[in-house]
Design a protein around this motif. Sequence first.
Motif, PDB file in Angstrom:
ATOM      1  N   SER A   1      30.591   2.913  53.030  1.00 17.02           N
ATOM      2  CA  SER A   1      29.975   3.219  54.318  1.00 17.02           C
ATOM      3  C   SER A   1      30.990   3.935  55.192  1.00 17.02           C
ATOM      4  O   SER A   1      32.161   3.545  55.239  1.00 17.02           O
ATOM      5  N   MET A   2      30.532   4.971  55.868  1.00 20.28           N
ATOM      6  CA  MET A   2      31.399   5.656  56.822  1.00 20.28           C
ATOM      7  C   MET A   2      30.601   6.073  58.041  1.00 20.28           C
ATOM      8  O   MET A   2      29.390   6.276  57.963  1.00 20.28           O
ATOM      9  N   LEU A   3      31.284   6.163  59.166  1.00 17.73           N
ATOM     10  CA  LEU A   3      30.650   6.577  60.401  1.00 17.73           C
ATOM     11  C   LEU A   3      31.024   8.021  60.713  1.00 17.73           C
ATOM     12  O   LEU A   3      31.690   8.680  59.936  1.00 17.73           O
ATOM     13  N   HIS A   4      30.581   8.501  61.867  1.00 16.85           N
ATOM     14  CA  HIS A   4      30.719   9.911  62.196  1.00 16.85           C
ATOM     15  C   HIS A   4      32.186  10.311  62.356  1.00 16.85           C
ATOM     16  O   HIS A   4      33.062   9.499  62.604  1.00 16.85           O
ATOM     17  N   SER A   5      32.410  11.619  62.185  1.00 16.16           N
ATOM     18  CA  SER A   5      33.717  12.252  62.406  1.00 16.16           C
ATOM     19  C   SER A   5      34.800  11.759  61.450  1.00 16.16           C
ATOM     20  O   SER A   5      35.987  11.779  61.794  1.00 16.16           O
ATOM     21  N   VAL A   6      34.417  11.348  60.262  1.00 15.85           N
ATOM     22  CA  VAL A   6      35.392  10.962  59.238  1.00 15.85           C
ATOM     23  C   VAL A   6      35.837  12.199  58.473  1.00 15.85           C
ATOM     24  O   VAL A   6      35.022  13.064  58.140  1.00 15.85           O
ATOM     25  N   THR A   7      37.128  12.287  58.190  1.00 20.85           N
ATOM     26  CA  THR A   7      37.679  13.368  57.377  1.00 20.85           C
ATOM     27  C   THR A   7      38.403  12.792  56.173  1.00 20.85           C
ATOM     28  O   THR A   7      39.258  11.907  56.317  1.00 20.85           O
TER      29      THR A   7
ATOM     30  N   LEU B   1      34.801   0.500  53.922  1.00 16.33           N
ATOM     31  CA  LEU B   1      34.207   0.822  55.218  1.00 16.33           C
ATOM     32  C   LEU B   1      35.188   1.708  55.981  1.00 16.33           C
ATOM     33  O   LEU B   1      36.337   1.316  56.220  1.00 16.33           O
ATOM     34  N   ILE B   2      34.732   2.907  56.392  1.00 14.03           N
ATOM     35  CA  ILE B   2      35.572   3.855  57.120  1.00 14.03           C
ATOM     36  C   ILE B   2      34.992   4.048  58.512  1.00 14.03           C
ATOM     37  O   ILE B   2      33.866   4.534  58.675  1.00 14.03           O
ATOM     38  N   GLY B   3      35.749   3.677  59.523  1.00 22.62           N
ATOM     39  CA  GLY B   3      35.270   3.711  60.897  1.00 22.62           C
ATOM     40  C   GLY B   3      35.206   5.115  61.470  1.00 22.62           C
ATOM     41  O   GLY B   3      35.768   6.078  60.930  1.00 22.62           O
TER      42      GLY B   3
ATOM     43  N   ALA C   1      38.365   2.545  63.252  1.00 19.35           N
ATOM     44  CA  ALA C   1      37.984   3.775  63.939  1.00 19.35           C
ATOM     45  C   ALA C   1      39.212   4.463  64.527  1.00 19.35           C
ATOM     46  O   ALA C   1      40.090   3.816  65.102  1.00 19.35           O
ATOM     47  N   GLY C   2      39.263   5.788  64.366  1.00 21.84           N
ATOM     48  CA  GLY C   2      40.331   6.578  64.955  1.00 21.84           C
ATOM     49  C   GLY C   2      41.655   6.535  64.227  1.00 21.84           C
ATOM     50  O   GLY C   2      42.631   7.150  64.681  1.00 21.84           O
TER      51      GLY C   2
END
Length: 269
Positions: free
Chosen positions: A180-186, A206-208, A227-228
């Motif tokens: 699972s990953m949320l927005h703006s992941v690189t 899980l990638i924030g 996240a971040g």
Amino acid sequence: MAQSNPNLTEVDPVWHRIRDEAEEAIRQEPLMGGLIHAGILHHAGFAQALAYRISMKLASREMSEQILREIIDAAYGADDELVAAARADLVATYDRDPACHRVMQPLLFFKGFQAVQAYRLGHYLWKLGRKDIAYFVQMRVSEIFGVDIHPAAKIGQGIMIDHAHSIVVGETAVVGDNVSMLHSVTLGGTGKEDDDRHPKIGDGVLIGAGAKVLGNITVGHCSRIAAGSVVLEAVPPMKTVAGVPARIVGESGCSQPSMSMDQLFDAIS
């Protein structure tokens, strides 16, 4: 084709549920009838509905919906894994996204689900050596969904990308199952090298939101990236990392962080 599968409940309970939800949605909002009939009820099964939806989203004056539909139908007919992966992604999105209240929603409305299925088409074409069409699909996915996944990247099943804005996955990246990953992941590189240069993400990670994982590093299974965070070094399995640069701040908190979607942790000073 519909005649060969008369009992959709026995053959395909997911598709049967999607159809039931579609009919209920039309009763609740008749103005959606045309879209829902065209996108769901007109089709004999999930594969046909998905092919229609993806072809409609990717179509442009340069490549018609009809041509894209023929390409997708041929791909789905030749590789059952494309549709199986889409089913797993659909169920994953319904299970993990609290904003998803109907199984039909990702198919019709969620750009994260749609973008991943379009990527899967591009990856299939890439493996066949049809790289120009694969690049076209990548371009359209980036233009339409704001998601840029190289068609050579390898992505498993049961993927949920929430919001799916500004997602970037590089050419040599590998993503495992049930991630699972949320927005703006690189998932990116660290320079202009042209060898194996992108991250390898294990199962159940899980990638924030806004996290950057850079370079040919491994993120162990069932870990969490806050996240971040900017991850520049390998992450052991079942750990939580946070910060810029990221460091280990604790255990993953549960056996399946990508399923629980729990992004809270007790940071250490």
